[in-house]
Scaffold this motif. Structure first.
Motif, PDB file in Angstrom:
ATOM      1  N   GLU A 193       0.822  -1.207   0.000  1.00 55.95           N
ATOM      2  CA  GLU A 193       0.000   0.000   0.000  1.00 55.95           C
ATOM      3  C   GLU A 193       0.859   1.260   0.000  1.00 55.95           C
ATOM      4  O   GLU A 193       0.376   2.345  -0.333  1.00 55.95           O
ATOM      5  CB  GLU A 193      -0.932   0.009   1.216  1.00 55.95           C
ATOM      6  CG  GLU A 193      -0.250   0.119   2.564  1.00 55.95           C
ATOM      7  CD  GLU A 193       0.229  -1.225   3.120  1.00 55.95           C
ATOM      8  OE1 GLU A 193       0.571  -1.269   4.317  1.00 55.95           O
ATOM      9  OE2 GLU A 193       0.244  -2.211   2.355  1.00 55.95           O
ATOM     10  N   VAL A 194       2.118   1.127   0.367  1.00 59.21           N
ATOM     11  CA  VAL A 194       3.071   2.241   0.306  1.00 59.21           C
ATOM     12  C   VAL A 194       3.910   2.154  -0.972  1.00 59.21           C
ATOM     13  O   VAL A 194       4.129   3.157  -1.663  1.00 59.21           O
ATOM     14  CB  VAL A 194       3.990   2.246   1.533  1.00 59.21           C
ATOM     15  CG1 VAL A 194       5.110   3.263   1.369  1.00 59.21           C
ATOM     16  CG2 VAL A 194       3.189   2.532   2.806  1.00 59.21           C
ATOM     17  N   ILE A 195       4.374   0.951  -1.289  1.00 66.94           N
ATOM     18  CA  ILE A 195       5.281   0.770  -2.422  1.00 66.94           C
ATOM     19  C   ILE A 195       4.587   1.049  -3.751  1.00 66.94           C
ATOM     20  O   ILE A 195       5.137   1.743  -4.622  1.00 66.94           O
ATOM     21  CB  ILE A 195       5.863  -0.654  -2.401  1.00 66.94           C
ATOM     22  CG1 ILE A 195       6.672  -0.880  -1.118  1.00 66.94           C
ATOM     23  CG2 ILE A 195       6.718  -0.893  -3.630  1.00 66.94           C
ATOM     24  CD1 ILE A 195       7.120  -2.307  -0.924  1.00 66.94           C
ATOM     25  N   ALA A 196       3.364   0.513  -3.933  1.00 72.10           N
ATOM     26  CA  ALA A 196       2.685   0.612  -5.227  1.00 72.10           C
ATOM     27  C   ALA A 196       2.430   2.058  -5.659  1.00 72.10           C
ATOM     28  O   ALA A 196       2.811   2.446  -6.775  1.00 72.10           O
ATOM     29  CB  ALA A 196       1.382  -0.186  -5.191  1.00 72.10           C
ATOM     30  N   PRO A 197       1.792   2.896  -4.824  1.00 76.98           N
ATOM     31  CA  PRO A 197       1.566   4.276  -5.290  1.00 76.98           C
ATOM     32  C   PRO A 197       2.856   5.057  -5.507  1.00 76.98           C
ATOM     33  O   PRO A 197       2.929   5.898  -6.412  1.00 76.98           O
ATOM     34  CB  PRO A 197       0.718   4.903  -4.176  1.00 76.98           C
ATOM     35  CG  PRO A 197       0.924   4.031  -2.991  1.00 76.98           C
ATOM     36  CD  PRO A 197       1.163   2.664  -3.519  1.00 76.98           C
ATOM     37  N   ALA A 198       3.877   4.788  -4.689  1.00 79.74           N
ATOM     38  CA  ALA A 198       5.147   5.490  -4.879  1.00 79.74           C
ATOM     39  C   ALA A 198       5.780   5.106  -6.219  1.00 79.74           C
ATOM     40  O   ALA A 198       6.315   5.970  -6.933  1.00 79.74           O
ATOM     41  CB  ALA A 198       6.096   5.180  -3.732  1.00 79.74           C
ATOM     42  N   VAL A 199       5.723   3.818  -6.578  1.00 78.39           N
ATOM     43  CA  VAL A 199       6.281   3.380  -7.864  1.00 78.39           C
ATOM     44  C   VAL A 199       5.496   3.971  -9.024  1.00 78.39           C
ATOM     45  O   VAL A 199       6.076   4.485  -9.999  1.00 78.39           O
ATOM     46  CB  VAL A 199       6.284   1.836  -7.931  1.00 78.39           C
ATOM     47  CG1 VAL A 199       6.625   1.372  -9.346  1.00 78.39           C
ATOM     48  CG2 VAL A 199       7.271   1.263  -6.932  1.00 78.39           C
ATOM     49  N   VAL A 200       4.157   3.930  -8.922  1.00 78.81           N
ATOM     50  CA  VAL A 200       3.326   4.496  -9.994  1.00 78.81           C
ATOM     51  C   VAL A 200       3.590   5.992 -10.140  1.00 78.81           C
ATOM     52  O   VAL A 200       3.743   6.515 -11.253  1.00 78.81           O
ATOM     53  CB  VAL A 200       1.836   4.234  -9.705  1.00 78.81           C
ATOM     54  CG1 VAL A 200       0.958   4.996 -10.700  1.00 78.81           C
ATOM     55  CG2 VAL A 200       1.526   2.748  -9.778  1.00 78.81           C
ATOM     56  N   GLY A 201       3.639   6.692  -9.010  1.00 82.15           N
ATOM     57  CA  GLY A 201       3.917   8.125  -9.067  1.00 82.15           C
ATOM     58  C   GLY A 201       5.283   8.427  -9.638  1.00 82.15           C
ATOM     59  O   GLY A 201       5.452   9.386 -10.411  1.00 82.15           O
ATOM     60  N   GLY A 202       6.287   7.626  -9.276  1.00 81.68           N
ATOM     61  CA  GLY A 202       7.626   7.840  -9.813  1.00 81.68           C
ATOM     62  C   GLY A 202       7.685   7.628 -11.304  1.00 81.68           C
ATOM     63  O   GLY A 202       8.339   8.399 -12.028  1.00 81.68           O
ATOM     64  N   VAL A 203       7.001   6.581 -11.795  1.00 83.75           N
ATOM     65  CA  VAL A 203       6.989   6.313 -13.238  1.00 83.75           C
ATOM     66  C   VAL A 203       6.277   7.435 -13.976  1.00 83.75           C
ATOM     67  O   VAL A 203       6.762   7.940 -15.005  1.00 83.75           O
ATOM     68  CB  VAL A 203       6.315   4.956 -13.513  1.00 83.75           C
ATOM     69  CG1 VAL A 203       6.105   4.763 -15.013  1.00 83.75           C
ATOM     70  CG2 VAL A 203       7.158   3.814 -12.955  1.00 83.75           C
ATOM     71  N   LEU A 204       5.122   7.853 -13.458  1.00 90.68           N
ATOM     72  CA  LEU A 204       4.382   8.938 -14.111  1.00 90.68           C
ATOM     73  C   LEU A 204       5.190  10.231 -14.128  1.00 90.68           C
ATOM     74  O   LEU A 204       5.218  10.955 -15.109  1.00 90.68           O
ATOM     75  CB  LEU A 204       3.061   9.160 -13.390  1.00 90.68           C
ATOM     76  CG  LEU A 204       1.979   8.095 -13.605  1.00 90.68           C
ATOM     77  CD1 LEU A 204       0.755   8.411 -12.748  1.00 90.68           C
ATOM     78  CD2 LEU A 204       1.591   7.998 -15.074  1.00 90.68           C
ATOM     79  N   LEU A 205       5.859  10.503 -13.019  1.00 87.85           N
ATOM     80  CA  LEU A 205       6.668  11.711 -12.929  1.00 87.85           C
ATOM     81  C   LEU A 205       7.810  11.684 -13.938  1.00 87.85           C
ATOM     82  O   LEU A 205       8.090  12.689 -14.618  1.00 87.85           O
ATOM     83  CB  LEU A 205       7.216  11.860 -11.516  1.00 87.85           C
ATOM     84  CG  LEU A 205       7.976  13.153 -11.198  1.00 87.85           C
ATOM     85  CD1 LEU A 205       7.065  14.366 -11.368  1.00 87.85           C
ATOM     86  CD2 LEU A 205       8.538  13.104  -9.783  1.00 87.85           C
ATOM     87  N   ALA A 206       8.458  10.534 -14.077  1.00 89.11           N
ATOM     88  CA  ALA A 206       9.552  10.408 -15.041  1.00 89.11           C
ATOM     89  C   ALA A 206       9.053  10.560 -16.485  1.00 89.11           C
ATOM     90  O   ALA A 206       9.679  11.241 -17.310  1.00 89.11           O
ATOM     91  CB  ALA A 206      10.242   9.063 -14.869  1.00 89.11           C
TER      92      ALA A 206
END
Length: 212
Positions: A193-206
């Motif tokens: 629940e912490v890892i998934a949104p952070a990874v998605v946000g990081g990919v979108l940001l990149a």
């Protein structure tokens, strides 16, 4: 016909250890991030609102993970450690040692080391506690203080992390190295629940940054 015997209540109620400084700092940081991100979303032009949304999705879970999430929950049967990315649960029989050096650590019987993020070690607090102990020894070198005075002053002569570690060791010793029948077993769970949104946000940001 006899009614089933209810499960035994733990001898200790669940006790929670958390860092007050981390809770306060995390809350203030989240408020600052929300203010800056909200301003960028509302007033930003072009692709800035989308960049702000992606940044919030990436940053907020990380801030929560390292400030608000860490906690240690204990009772007479087990210890549950909630770290930024994992939750570890061990019965006391599987805990070999708990110690605080430059960080607070717990060791399993198999030698595995687990960090206790919720119990940070402060060298400044240790120095302050050492000075308090030195003053107490100087005032009464023969240790002729009363019991009540000794109890009331013990916290001042011990750093918070070291005092917490002592309490955890006391719980482990009281358990006696045995696991009651039906007690929780060793488990390690990733905090998706912490890892998934952070990874998605990081990919979108990149992606937005590269194409923007």
């Amino acid at each position: 016909m006899t009614s089933p015997t209810p499960p035994a209540e733990p001898q200790f109620a669940d006790r929670t250890y958390r860092s007050t400084a981390a809770l306060v700092g995390g809350t203030l940081l989240l408020l600052l991030i929300a203010w800056m991100g909200g301003d960028a979303i509302i007033r930003g032009e072009g692709g800035m609102p989308w960049l702000a949304l992606a940044a919030l999705l990436f940053v907020v879970p990380l801030v929560v993970a390292f400030t608000l999430r860490p906690a240690v929950f204990v009772n007479d049967e087990r210890i549950r450690v909630r770290n930024p990315y994992r939750t570890i649960q061990l019965p006391w029989s599987e805990v070999a040692d708990v110690r605080a050096s430059f960080s607070s650590e717990m060791f399993g019987q198999d030698g595995t080391k687990y960090q206790l993020w919720a119990i940070p070690v402060s060298l400044r607090s240790r120095k302050r506690a050492a000075r308090a102990a030195a003053r107490a020894a100087h005032d009464d070198p023969y240790g002729r203080t009363s019991v009540s005075a000794d109890v009331s002053d013990s916290a001042a002569r011990t750093a918070p992390a070291d005092q917490t570690v002592r309490e955890l060791r006391a719980l482990a010793e009281k358990a006696g190295g045995t696991t009651p029948e039906g007690a929780a077993q060793v488990s390690v769970r990733w905090a998706y629940e912490v890892i998934a949104p952070a990874v998605v946000g990081g990919v979108l940001l990149a992606v937005l940054w590269a194409t923007g």
